[in-house]
Motif scaffolding. Structure first.
Motif, PDB file in Angstrom:
ATOM      1  N   GLN A 206      61.446  99.043  60.715  1.00 38.32           N
ATOM      2  CA  GLN A 206      61.805 100.082  61.875  1.00 38.32           C
ATOM      3  C   GLN A 206      61.267  99.394  63.121  1.00 38.32           C
ATOM      4  N   PHE A 207      62.334  98.951  64.006  1.00 31.55           N
ATOM      5  CA  PHE A 207      61.676  98.306  64.973  1.00 31.55           C
ATOM      6  C   PHE A 207      61.459  99.139  66.332  1.00 31.55           C
ATOM      7  N   THR A 208      60.412  99.098  66.729  1.00 29.72           N
ATOM      8  CA  THR A 208      59.692  99.844  67.470  1.00 29.72           C
ATOM      9  C   THR A 208      59.285  98.802  68.828  1.00 29.72           C
ATOM     10  N   PRO A 209      58.890  99.484  70.087  1.00 26.46           N
ATOM     11  CA  PRO A 209      58.336  99.005  71.341  1.00 26.46           C
ATOM     12  C   PRO A 209      56.933  98.475  70.950  1.00 26.46           C
ATOM     13  N   ASP A 210      55.964  98.714  69.936  1.00 24.30           N
ATOM     14  CA  ASP A 210      54.890  98.314  69.725  1.00 24.30           C
ATOM     15  C   ASP A 210      54.674  97.645  68.236  1.00 24.30           C
ATOM     16  N   LEU A 211      55.936  97.155  67.903  1.00 29.33           N
ATOM     17  CA  LEU A 211      55.956  96.223  66.657  1.00 29.33           C
ATOM     18  C   LEU A 211      55.803  94.581  67.199  1.00 29.33           C
ATOM     19  N   LEU A 212      54.920  94.325  66.234  1.00 27.31           N
ATOM     20  CA  LEU A 212      54.439  92.725  66.684  1.00 27.31           C
ATOM     21  C   LEU A 212      54.949  91.704  65.917  1.00 27.31           C
ATOM     22  N   PRO A 213      55.097  90.414  66.284  1.00 26.62           N
ATOM     23  CA  PRO A 213      55.859  89.576  65.474  1.00 26.62           C
ATOM     24  C   PRO A 213      55.033  89.331  63.948  1.00 26.62           C
ATOM     25  N   SER A 214      53.782  89.633  63.764  1.00 25.05           N
ATOM     26  CA  SER A 214      53.073  89.529  62.829  1.00 25.05           C
ATOM     27  C   SER A 214      53.612  90.546  61.697  1.00 25.05           C
ATOM     28  N   ASP A 215      54.006  91.773  62.269  1.00 20.57           N
ATOM     29  CA  ASP A 215      54.392  93.028  61.514  1.00 20.57           C
ATOM     30  C   ASP A 215      55.609  92.498  60.812  1.00 20.57           C
ATOM     31  N   VAL A 216      56.428  91.530  61.217  1.00 24.30           N
ATOM     32  CA  VAL A 216      57.791  91.180  60.557  1.00 24.30           C
ATOM     33  C   VAL A 216      57.607  89.911  59.810  1.00 24.30           C
ATOM     34  N   THR A 217      56.812  88.801  60.127  1.00 27.58           N
ATOM     35  CA  THR A 217      56.571  87.492  59.505  1.00 27.58           C
ATOM     36  C   THR A 217      55.428  87.501  58.486  1.00 27.58           C
ATOM     37  N   GLY A 218      54.615  88.468  58.801  1.00 26.95           N
ATOM     38  CA  GLY A 218      53.278  88.179  57.825  1.00 26.95           C
ATOM     39  C   GLY A 218      52.306  87.663  58.861  1.00 26.95           C
ATOM     40  N   VAL A 219      50.943  87.707  58.084  1.00 29.05           N
ATOM     41  CA  VAL A 219      49.675  87.288  58.729  1.00 29.05           C
ATOM     42  C   VAL A 219      48.715  86.296  57.675  1.00 29.05           C
ATOM     43  N   THR A 220      48.010  85.499  58.324  1.00 29.04           N
ATOM     44  CA  THR A 220      46.942  84.883  57.530  1.00 29.04           C
ATOM     45  C   THR A 220      45.425  85.567  57.703  1.00 29.04           C
TER      46      THR A 220
ATOM     47  N   ASP B 187      39.942  85.285  53.295  1.00 26.71           N
ATOM     48  CA  ASP B 187      39.590  85.875  52.026  1.00 26.71           C
ATOM     49  C   ASP B 187      37.842  85.263  51.879  1.00 26.71           C
ATOM     50  N   GLN B 188      37.059  86.224  52.345  1.00 27.15           N
ATOM     51  CA  GLN B 188      35.536  85.973  52.232  1.00 27.15           C
ATOM     52  C   GLN B 188      35.190  85.492  50.706  1.00 27.15           C
ATOM     53  N   GLY B 189      35.848  86.226  49.878  1.00 24.92           N
ATOM     54  CA  GLY B 189      35.295  85.957  48.466  1.00 24.92           C
ATOM     55  C   GLY B 189      35.933  84.534  47.968  1.00 24.92           C
ATOM     56  N   LYS B 190      37.059  84.120  48.328  1.00 25.23           N
ATOM     57  CA  LYS B 190      37.463  82.951  48.149  1.00 25.23           C
ATOM     58  C   LYS B 190      37.127  81.953  48.897  1.00 25.23           C
ATOM     59  N   GLY B 191      36.731  81.984  50.123  1.00 27.72           N
ATOM     60  CA  GLY B 191      36.353  81.309  51.272  1.00 27.72           C
ATOM     61  C   GLY B 191      37.418  80.573  51.974  1.00 27.72           C
ATOM     62  N   LEU B 192      38.784  81.072  51.682  1.00 27.86           N
ATOM     63  CA  LEU B 192      39.790  80.413  52.472  1.00 27.86           C
ATOM     64  C   LEU B 192      40.831  81.452  52.992  1.00 27.86           C
ATOM     65  N   PHE B 193      41.544  80.671  53.593  1.00 26.98           N
ATOM     66  CA  PHE B 193      42.741  81.736  54.420  1.00 26.98           C
ATOM     67  C   PHE B 193      44.004  81.882  53.486  1.00 26.98           C
ATOM     68  N   GLU B 194      44.459  83.012  53.395  1.00 23.18           N
ATOM     69  CA  GLU B 194      45.405  83.310  52.370  1.00 23.18           C
ATOM     70  C   GLU B 194      46.630  83.935  53.509  1.00 23.18           C
ATOM     71  N   PHE B 195      47.734  83.661  53.242  1.00 23.40           N
ATOM     72  CA  PHE B 195      48.948  83.999  53.729  1.00 23.40           C
ATOM     73  C   PHE B 195      49.629  85.235  52.931  1.00 23.40           C
ATOM     74  N   HIS B 196      49.479  86.393  53.919  1.00 19.78           N
ATOM     75  CA  HIS B 196      50.230  87.854  53.545  1.00 19.78           C
ATOM     76  C   HIS B 196      51.508  87.788  53.911  1.00 19.78           C
ATOM     77  N   LYS B 197      52.619  87.930  53.015  1.00 21.80           N
ATOM     78  CA  LYS B 197      53.887  87.888  53.418  1.00 21.80           C
ATOM     79  C   LYS B 197      54.323  89.528  54.090  1.00 21.80           C
ATOM     80  N   GLY B 198      55.237  89.355  55.101  1.00 20.85           N
ATOM     81  CA  GLY B 198      55.565  90.210  55.778  1.00 20.85           C
ATOM     82  C   GLY B 198      56.918  90.821  55.120  1.00 20.85           C
TER      83      GLY B 198
END
Length: 332
Positions: free
Chosen positions: A85-99, A102-113
């Motif tokens: 649902q596109f709204t004025p406050d929607l961010l690009p990362s809300d669409v594509t995903g964000v990195t 993860d402190q437990g694994k000690g690495l960055f993980e990509f979470h799909k949007g």
């Protein structure tokens, strides 16, 4: 005389395959028709766009069934689907995903949007900011998103069905030409005719017509059909006819921007799917004529003076179709 393959040409699609494709195409359209009554021509356009690996922009008044159509098509496939649902406050990362780190694994993980789905409904796309709209440019053209310098494939099939309301402009951001050019077709549903309206009113207690839709085709079969459509024969004379139409959109007195080469390629690809959906293994000039307005019109910018006089992009394409004579014989 129709333009058919010459004797020395060997189309890679057999008539048996064309018959299978046309039957499967009709079943897909019929399944979606359970949710959207009386709109067979529009549904056929949308299904053709899916099988051409294209995207669709539905521009229509509120309450005409744009969202229902998108959801019904998504449910027809045995694949994933999502709604943004596109709204004025929607961010690009809300669409594509964000990195995220993860402190437990000690690495960055990509979470799909939500863009990672077979069918993506971008509802009221013109309400999002240009920055968020631009997040769709790469994925619609190349089938992948790039986050923090890393590319992620969205997979196939992949289709964006975007909707927008043409009458409520407060708080909206007009789609730029580069964004519009990414959509294979732009169409609208319109209001139902009298008989269809009565049928819908009699079934007014059913508030979710798309709930009746069940998957009838696997995602892998969609890919197979798309590959088959891409192999349909197009005679050089028909391509010349297509190119003449596109060229005239750039020189028409009522346009300030005509159709790009991307638009010409889009019409060529769509015409192959359209021909195969009718059981033909070759494209005719009639296929070009039928698809010219939904594929080309939204890529044209009308001159301000012509626009003030009531001229539309559809009028420009229609005038060109009348002026350009289709080829009567195949190219030698």
């Amino acid at each position: 005389m129709p333009v058919t393959p010459s004797a020395g040409t060997q189309p890679t699609v057999t008539q048996e395959q064309a018959d299978w494709f046309a039957e499967a195409f009709d079943k897909l359209v019929g399944n979606v028709n359970q949710a959207i009554l009386g709109k067979d021509p529009v549904i056929r356009l949308v299904v053709a766009a899916l099988l051409t690996n294209g995207h669709v922009l539905l521009e229509d008044f509120p309450g005409t069934g744009k969202t229902v159509l998108a959801k019904a098509l998504a449910k027809t496939l045995e694949g994933s689907n999502s709604r943004i649902q596109f709204t004025p406050d929607l961010l690009p990362s809300d669409v594509t995903g964000v990195t995220i780190y993860d402190q437990g694994k000690g690495l960055f993980e990509f979470h799909k949007g939500p863009i990672f789905a077979s069918i993506v409904l971008a509802d009221e796309i013109n309400r999002a900011s240009p920055k968020t709209q631009s997040a769709l440019l790469e994925v619609m053209e190349e089938g992948r998103v790039t986050v923090d310098g890393v590319s992620h494939e969205v997979g196939t099939p992949f289709m964006v069905i975007a909707t927008q309301n043409p009458v409520e402009q407060a708080g909206t951001y007009t789609l730029p030409e580069a964004q519009l050019d990414r959509f294979l077709i732009k169409t609208s549903l319109g209001y139902p005719d009298h008989d269809t309206a009565i049928t819908l009113l009699l079934d007014s207690s059913n508030r979710a017509r798309d709930s009746k839709i069940t998957p009838i085709i696997a995602s892998s079969s969609i890919n197979t059909m798309a590959e088959l459509a891409a192999s349909v024969f197009v005679d050089e004379a028909v391509l010349g006819y297509l190119n003449e139409i596109v060229t005239l959109t750039r020189t028409d007195v009522s346009s300030t921007l005509g159709v790009s080469m991307r638009g010409a390629l889009a019409l060529a690809r769509a015409s192959k799917t359209w021909a195969l959906s009718q059981g033909r293994i070759y494209v005719t000039p009639d296929d070009i004529r039928e698809l010219a307005i939904p594929v080309l019109a939204h890529r044209i910018i009308v001159d301000p003076e012509a626009d003030f006089a009531g001229v539309t992009a559809e009028d420009i394409v229609g005038r060109i179709l009348v002026a350009v004579a289709p080829p009567a014989f195949r190219a030698v």
